[in-house]
Design an enzyme around this catalytic site. Structure first.
Site, PDB file in Angstrom:
ATOM      1  N   SER A  87      -6.439 -77.089 -45.194  1.00 12.47           N
ATOM      2  CA  SER A  87      -7.622 -76.647 -44.468  1.00 12.47           C
ATOM      3  C   SER A  87      -7.950 -77.683 -43.403  1.00 12.47           C
ATOM      4  CB  SER A  87      -8.817 -76.505 -45.431  1.00 12.47           C
ATOM      5  OG  SER A  87     -10.035 -76.329 -44.717  1.00 12.47           O
ATOM      6  N   TYR A  93     -14.718 -79.578 -52.127  1.00 16.92           N
ATOM      7  CA  TYR A  93     -13.633 -78.770 -51.559  1.00 16.92           C
ATOM      8  C   TYR A  93     -12.866 -79.586 -50.529  1.00 16.92           C
ATOM      9  CZ  TYR A  93     -11.200 -74.856 -49.364  1.00 16.92           C
ATOM     10  OH  TYR A  93     -10.236 -74.010 -48.866  1.00 16.92           O
TER      11      TYR A  93
END
Length: 267
Positions: free
Chosen positions: A130, A143
């Site tokens: 990501s 995260y």
């Protein structure tokens, strides 16, 4: 001879788009999910696999090896997102659960396929990371930490494996419109002190998601990284991800910091 690909988390979203695109490009693809095929008709076979279970990982990899004799490409996609929350709004148990899937799931899958790839002297492992792996987002600490871990793991691994003809690569999407984002893990230790800002960040993320690119953009990037003869260590997926990578690499740190806080209404 068709190449054999194993794609985790392939029942929906990025994983489904990736498995489908690889199938279209001529790969023989095995997708996985915790529930297996569930009767859906797809262009690829689905296998049951839970990336948090050593036994489940070994069983799924052994099944593909038994059928095909090899795995040429592993796409580590399985994982889950976390709803915006302050870092202290998740218990230690929840933090461990996030890492058990998003990071240690990657480690389990990679360790399971590597002996087979090394014995053949070739292979490619792609990890779906990501932009939060290089540009952390406030109210997304755990995260982002799991995606940072993937970045470090993959780059170190890549240097270790090149002598065996194996490459390890990270794919870095930004916001991607998938069902994955409708089932975010809520924090299990919410604190009122964070409520107002948490809600504001959540609204901003929802706005961004409404205009986000679809998972096909990520799937095309995966295909490119899977086929290119001399792959890079990492590939951004989509226009926003590319812009953020350039911003992080070349813009002054203070400017990036201020822009991030302004975008999330933290100022």
């Amino acid at each position: 001879m068709k190449k054999i690909a194993l794609v985790t988390g392939a029942s929906s979203g990025i994983g489904e788009a990736t498995a489908t695109r690889l199938s279209e490009a001529g790969f023989t693809v095995y997708g996985t999910s915790r529930r297996g095929a569930q009767g859906e008709k797809r262009a690829y076979e689905m296998l049951p696999l839970d990336v948090t279970s050593d036994d489940s990982v070994q069983t799924a990899v052994a099944a593909v090896i038994s059928i095909e004799g090899r795995i040429d490409l592993l796409v580590n996609n399985a994982g889950f997102g976390v709803a915006p929350a302050g870092a202290e709004e998740s218990s230690i148990e929840q933090a461990q659960a996030i890492f058990d899937t998003n990071f240690f799931g990657v480690v389990r899958m990679t360790r399971a396929v590597l002996p087979h790839m090394r014995s053949r002297g070739q292979g490619r492992i792609l990890h779906i990371g990501s932009v939060l792996g290089f540009l952390p987002m406030p109210y997304g600490a755990l995260y982002a930490a799991s995606k940072h871990a993937i970045e470090g793991y993959s780059e170190s691994l890549d240097h270790e494996l090149r002598n065996w003809g194996i490459r390890s690569i990270v794919i870095e999407p930004a916001y991607t419109k998938t069902p994955f984002d409708a089932n975010l893990l809520e924090p299990d230790a919410k604190l009122d002190v964070y409520g107002e800002v948490r809600d504001a960040v959540t609204r901003r993320v929802q706005e961004a998601m409404a205009g986000a690119e679809g998972p096909v953009v990520v799937a095309e990037t995966v295909l490119k990284a899977a086929l290119v003869s001399k792959p890079k260590l990492r590939y951004t997926a989509g226009g926003l991800a590319k812009r953020l990578r350039l911003l992080r690499s070349f813009a002054p740190a203070g400017l990036v910091d201020a822009g991030l806080r302004k975008d999330l209404s933290l100022v």
